[in-house]
Design a protein around this motif. Sequence first.
Motif, mmCIF file in Angstrom:
data_model
loop_
_atom_site.group_PDB
_atom_site.id
_atom_site.type_symbol
_atom_site.label_atom_id
_atom_site.label_comp_id
_atom_site.label_asym_id
_atom_site.label_seq_id
_atom_site.Cartn_x
_atom_site.Cartn_y
_atom_site.Cartn_z
ATOM 1 N N SER A 181 0.866 -1.270 0.148
ATOM 2 C CA SER A 181 -0.038 -0.163 0.015
ATOM 3 C C SER A 181 0.786 1.358 0.075
ATOM 4 O O SER A 181 0.606 2.126 -0.816
ATOM 5 C CB SER A 181 -1.035 -0.243 1.280
ATOM 6 O OG SER A 181 -1.890 -1.019 1.285
ATOM 7 N N SER A 185 0.683 3.814 -3.040
ATOM 8 C CA SER A 185 0.358 5.276 -2.745
ATOM 9 C C SER A 185 1.366 6.165 -3.408
ATOM 10 O O SER A 185 1.090 7.376 -3.811
ATOM 11 C CB SER A 185 -0.073 5.499 -1.376
ATOM 12 O OG SER A 185 -0.908 4.781 -0.742
ATOM 13 N N ARG A 200 -0.778 11.359 2.276
ATOM 14 C CA ARG A 200 -1.740 10.217 1.226
ATOM 15 C C ARG A 200 -0.732 9.019 1.122
ATOM 16 O O ARG A 200 -1.353 8.158 0.873
ATOM 17 C CB ARG A 200 -1.771 11.094 0.006
ATOM 18 C CG ARG A 200 -2.684 12.421 0.114
ATOM 19 C CD ARG A 200 -2.807 12.814 -1.378
ATOM 20 N NE ARG A 200 -3.949 14.093 -1.374
ATOM 21 C CZ ARG A 200 -3.993 14.541 -2.432
ATOM 22 N NH1 ARG A 200 -3.820 14.434 -3.522
ATOM 23 N NH2 ARG A 200 -5.064 15.742 -2.064
ATOM 24 N N GLY A 204 -3.077 4.922 3.597
ATOM 25 C CA GLY A 204 -3.446 3.569 3.404
ATOM 26 C C GLY A 204 -2.943 2.446 4.067
ATOM 27 O O GLY A 204 -3.294 1.616 5.044
ATOM 28 N N ILE A 256 -10.123 -1.022 -2.392
ATOM 29 C CA ILE A 256 -10.333 0.313 -2.167
ATOM 30 C C ILE A 256 -9.035 1.027 -3.030
ATOM 31 O O ILE A 256 -9.676 2.117 -3.423
ATOM 32 C CB ILE A 256 -9.948 0.701 -0.835
ATOM 33 C CG1 ILE A 256 -10.901 0.102 0.366
ATOM 34 C CG2 ILE A 256 -9.759 2.297 -0.519
ATOM 35 C CD1 ILE A 256 -10.471 0.246 1.781
ATOM 36 N N TYR A 257 -8.152 0.482 -3.309
ATOM 37 C CA TYR A 257 -7.136 1.036 -4.457
ATOM 38 C C TYR A 257 -7.676 0.944 -5.854
ATOM 39 O O TYR A 257 -7.218 1.572 -6.414
ATOM 40 C CB TYR A 257 -5.950 0.355 -4.082
ATOM 41 C CG TYR A 257 -4.899 0.905 -3.088
ATOM 42 C CD1 TYR A 257 -3.904 2.027 -3.309
ATOM 43 C CD2 TYR A 257 -5.054 0.547 -1.847
ATOM 44 C CE1 TYR A 257 -3.117 2.695 -2.382
ATOM 45 C CE2 TYR A 257 -4.092 1.167 -0.574
ATOM 46 C CZ TYR A 257 -3.108 1.917 -0.897
ATOM 47 O OH TYR A 257 -2.653 2.854 -0.086
ATOM 48 N N TYR A 260 -11.000 3.792 -5.964
ATOM 49 C CA TYR A 260 -10.925 5.237 -5.404
ATOM 50 C C TYR A 260 -9.258 5.811 -5.791
ATOM 51 O O TYR A 260 -8.424 4.780 -5.529
ATOM 52 C CB TYR A 260 -11.268 5.376 -4.071
ATOM 53 C CG TYR A 260 -12.539 4.982 -3.721
ATOM 54 C CD1 TYR A 260 -13.802 5.409 -4.295
ATOM 55 C CD2 TYR A 260 -12.676 3.942 -2.649
ATOM 56 C CE1 TYR A 260 -14.770 4.805 -4.119
ATOM 57 C CE2 TYR A 260 -14.137 3.401 -2.240
ATOM 58 C CZ TYR A 260 -15.236 3.977 -3.055
ATOM 59 O OH TYR A 260 -16.339 3.445 -2.840
ATOM 60 N N GLU A 261 -9.397 6.973 -6.337
ATOM 61 C CA GLU A 261 -8.022 7.480 -6.366
ATOM 62 C C GLU A 261 -7.415 7.821 -5.083
ATOM 63 O O GLU A 261 -8.003 8.256 -3.997
ATOM 64 C CB GLU A 261 -8.346 8.740 -6.965
ATOM 65 C CG GLU A 261 -7.146 9.618 -7.329
ATOM 66 C CD GLU A 261 -7.270 10.913 -8.106
ATOM 67 O OE1 GLU A 261 -6.486 11.843 -8.349
ATOM 68 O OE2 GLU A 261 -8.436 11.295 -8.123
ATOM 69 N N VAL A 262 -6.120 7.513 -4.878
ATOM 70 C CA VAL A 262 -5.416 7.572 -3.636
ATOM 71 C C VAL A 262 -5.400 9.272 -3.102
ATOM 72 O O VAL A 262 -5.066 10.045 -4.282
ATOM 73 C CB VAL A 262 -3.835 7.183 -3.953
ATOM 74 C CG1 VAL A 262 -3.167 7.563 -2.419
ATOM 75 C CG2 VAL A 262 -3.738 5.729 -4.260
ATOM 76 N N GLU A 266 -13.131 9.620 -1.070
ATOM 77 C CA GLU A 266 -13.578 8.271 -0.837
ATOM 78 C C GLU A 266 -12.509 7.334 -0.334
ATOM 79 O O GLU A 266 -12.877 6.359 0.390
ATOM 80 C CB GLU A 266 -14.239 7.699 -2.136
ATOM 81 C CG GLU A 266 -15.481 8.749 -2.657
ATOM 82 C CD GLU A 266 -15.015 10.113 -3.219
ATOM 83 O OE1 GLU A 266 -13.657 10.439 -3.347
ATOM 84 O OE2 GLU A 266 -15.697 10.666 -3.575
ATOM 85 N N HIS A 267 -11.334 7.422 -0.872
ATOM 86 C CA HIS A 267 -9.987 6.665 -0.575
ATOM 87 C C HIS A 267 -9.946 6.767 0.903
ATOM 88 O O HIS A 267 -9.731 5.741 1.899
ATOM 89 C CB HIS A 267 -8.801 7.191 -1.374
ATOM 90 C CG HIS A 267 -7.650 6.299 -0.848
ATOM 91 N ND1 HIS A 267 -7.221 5.053 -1.495
ATOM 92 C CD2 HIS A 267 -6.656 6.539 -0.031
ATOM 93 C CE1 HIS A 267 -6.022 4.821 -0.957
ATOM 94 N NE2 HIS A 267 -5.788 5.663 -0.206
ATOM 95 N N SER A 270 -12.807 5.376 3.042
ATOM 96 C CA SER A 270 -12.925 4.019 2.913
ATOM 97 C C SER A 270 -11.882 3.157 4.195
ATOM 98 O O SER A 270 -12.373 2.275 4.744
ATOM 99 C CB SER A 270 -12.671 3.500 1.862
ATOM 100 O OG SER A 270 -13.759 3.929 0.727
#
Length: 449
Positions: A181, A185, A200, A204, A256-257, A260-262, A266-267, A270
Amino acid sequence: MASLDAPSTRLARAWLGLGLAALTGSGLLALLLVLSRTPGIQHVFPLRDFFRAALVVHVDLSVLIWFMAFAAVLWSLAGNSRWATLGWVGFWLATLGTTLIGVAPFFPDAQPLLNNYVPVLQQPVFFAGLVLTAIGVGLSVVRALLTIPPQISFKGGMPADAALRLGVWLGAVAAAVALASFVGSWLAVTDVLGQLLWERVFWGGGHVLQFQHALLACVAWFWLADALGAPVATSGRATAILFLIAALPLLAVPVIYARYEVGSGEHMGSFMQLMAHGHTLMAPLVLLAAAALWQVRWQVAPAKSALLASMGLFVTGGVLAYLIQGANVVIPAHYHGSIVGVTLAFMGLTYVVLPRLGFGAPEDRLARWQPYVYGGGQLLHVLGLAWSGGYGVQRKVAGAEQVLTSLPQKIGMGMMGLGGLIAIIGGVMFVVVCLRAMLPRRPRQPLKT
């Protein structure tokens, strides 16, 4: 059980030494952090960047290096002796990286960025250390996945130690997902700089690491209960199934990855939902550990002290998570409770595995009281932060920036400071207990007549 000369045992000893060194450095910085936020003393520390730079390294040593080093201890003990060279390369890279992280604040232009999970110093020495540590831990994770056979039997009986070995292996799976992750990212974030970039990058994977820590904390609780003669009241197969259920949220990470955009709302949302709801799947494991604790409530032993203090702090941190409103110090109160609960579990398990690693048994009296001193201080620290957060004290500030204007605010932060100092004493006790067990002792010379 591997022999004391087995490569896996030697690796476990080395990783434990690195973890203790990181915890010691973190404790020294914690003393400065507590003093810089305590009413009456805080004005001695007027430099904002001093607090923040110390906070960055304190968090990384205590939450990142110590946790990952102890995870590597468990991965080494649970695995076989294959791929030993890979394990040693990983250990030495992590050791070099940890050293660079520790000395980075003393180099010029160490600008602190207090992003979540893995705060950073925007400085080349720090980043070199962080990268080397990540590669070293990554090699240890790869070795764990290759050398720990996850034996699962749904038909016949399954030994309890096989179920715990599965829990340790699932912790390595969580670590692998977290590292992937971080890399994903990093490759995806190209349009921002500074703190927003690292927020960012680590968001995640930082959330995923909490599943690794929680899984291994459950392993530690079960191991401690077994060492106390009160193994959990389920079969090995049932325990294995519960560990698999607790790890199910990891399956949502690639989804999730992919969706949704990192860095998008929403990312990030989530992952917050994943941690808030995913950890509830660990409730059966926590309840089983609590039931085992009830069986040994009258025992007097270091393992029992650590089990009680660990579960108490872990549950306190979980409850405080539901009281968070705004960016105040209730947030660090929550995660201090949770991470200290994990730390205490690992401390207690250290006492249990020291003889297995060829060291002496910890001295009973000091080892028995250490979890209570450390856990009690941290509980006072956490409650002080939670109290102050209710009166609006903001997080990630110190000294005059805290603007402590009301008596309740000062009382709460005073509780925080006192609890932190008590916890530091408990941390010193842990290091002393371990060093006494690990360092060779000279035999007493007979008295001359």
